[in-house]
Design a protein around this motif. Sequence first.
Motif, short mmCIF file in Angstrom:
data_model
loop_
_atom_site.label_atom_id
_atom_site.label_comp_id
_atom_site.label_asym_id
_atom_site.label_seq_id
_atom_site.Cartn_x
_atom_site.Cartn_y
_atom_site.Cartn_z
N GLN A 134 4.18 -0.68 9.50
CA GLN A 134 3.49 -0.60 10.68
C GLN A 134 2.20 0.43 10.58
OE1 GLN A 134 6.91 1.12 13.06
NE2 GLN A 134 6.90 -0.99 14.11
N LEU A 135 2.42 1.29 9.81
CA LEU A 135 1.18 2.26 9.63
C LEU A 135 -0.04 1.74 9.06
CD1 LEU A 135 -0.43 5.04 10.22
CD2 LEU A 135 0.68 5.84 8.10
N LEU A 136 0.47 0.94 7.86
CA LEU A 136 -0.56 0.29 7.23
C LEU A 136 -1.29 -1.00 7.91
CD1 LEU A 136 1.53 -0.17 3.64
CD2 LEU A 136 -0.26 1.44 4.45
N LEU A 137 -0.26 -1.68 8.65
CA LEU A 137 -1.02 -2.64 9.57
C LEU A 137 -2.09 -2.13 10.35
CD1 LEU A 137 2.30 -4.83 10.44
CD2 LEU A 137 0.38 -5.46 8.83
N GLN A 138 -1.68 -0.90 11.07
CA GLN A 138 -2.66 -0.45 12.13
C GLN A 138 -3.81 0.03 11.49
OE1 GLN A 138 0.10 2.78 13.66
NE2 GLN A 138 1.19 1.19 14.77
N THR A 139 -3.74 0.63 10.13
CA THR A 139 -4.92 1.01 9.65
C THR A 139 -5.57 0.06 8.88
OG1 THR A 139 -3.68 1.85 7.82
CG2 THR A 139 -3.98 3.31 9.38
N ASN A 140 -5.20 -1.22 8.48
CA ASN A 140 -6.04 -2.30 7.68
C ASN A 140 -7.03 -2.92 8.41
OD1 ASN A 140 -6.11 -4.07 5.22
ND2 ASN A 140 -5.71 -5.61 7.10
N ASP A 141 -8.09 -2.35 8.21
CA ASP A 141 -9.42 -3.06 8.80
C ASP A 141 -9.67 -2.40 9.97
OD1 ASP A 141 -9.26 -6.31 7.37
OD2 ASP A 141 -10.34 -4.67 6.56
N GLY A 142 -9.08 -1.19 10.29
CA GLY A 142 -9.16 -0.58 11.63
C GLY A 142 -8.46 -1.20 12.85
N ALA A 143 -7.66 -2.00 12.49
CA ALA A 143 -7.11 -2.88 13.78
C ALA A 143 -5.42 -3.13 13.64
CB ALA A 143 -7.74 -4.42 13.78
#
Length: 236
Positions: free
Chosen positions: A54-63
């Motif tokens: 979940q954290l990786l998805l939130q920070t990937n490309d800032g979205a």
Amino acid sequence: MAQSITRDAALRVALAARELGGLPVKALLAALVERLGLPLTAARLATVTVADLQLLLQTNDGADRQVPRQQIRQAVSLLWGEGPADGDRLPVAPYVEGDMPGSIRVACASNREQLLDGHFGSCARFLVYQVSPGETRLIAVRLTCEADQAEDRNAARAALISDCQIVYLQSIGGPATAKVVRAGIHPLRLAREDSGCEAKQLLVRLQQALQHPAPWLARVMGVEAGSLARFVADEA
């Protein structure tokens, strides 16, 4: 980086990225390496949690990619090896050039087991078969994750199977088709009723076609075709 990632881990990452709404494999791979370090192994992937993804998805490309939690759980299962990360367990057989006279080499876009369930640009691996009128032999499983790190992903995927004469797939875009054809490979899209079928089920038909090849298949095989006029008449 590729030498620092085991084959099994690479397949798990590719399948998880596909589950996460088409997250680029390269992006997920880089994030996991940053989180877990190198070498990236199956044992390290087994420590990833739902919260981590979940954290990786939130920070990937800032979205935040807004991936449903159930899909995130499934992606974690794939990283843990509890899904179809079966590349190392498929019954790959040895093959030496000349073993199967009159055979051709065929790639199948696949994501799990020996199913024809992959698109050219997003499948996790290509299953490579040597096919003759009397035998079908799985000789290689080629992961696509390394090709997806190339600047031209489609060209790199085509190069991965450049020793094949035919590739079966669910779909392929126009630019990718051009690169596949340029590599000397004949792309064959599956009919709707064949989508997701067992590769060997479809290859049985190819075996039958090899006995009396149509002109296009004869060209692929590098042999003289029968009369084109006769073929057209038979098809009519």
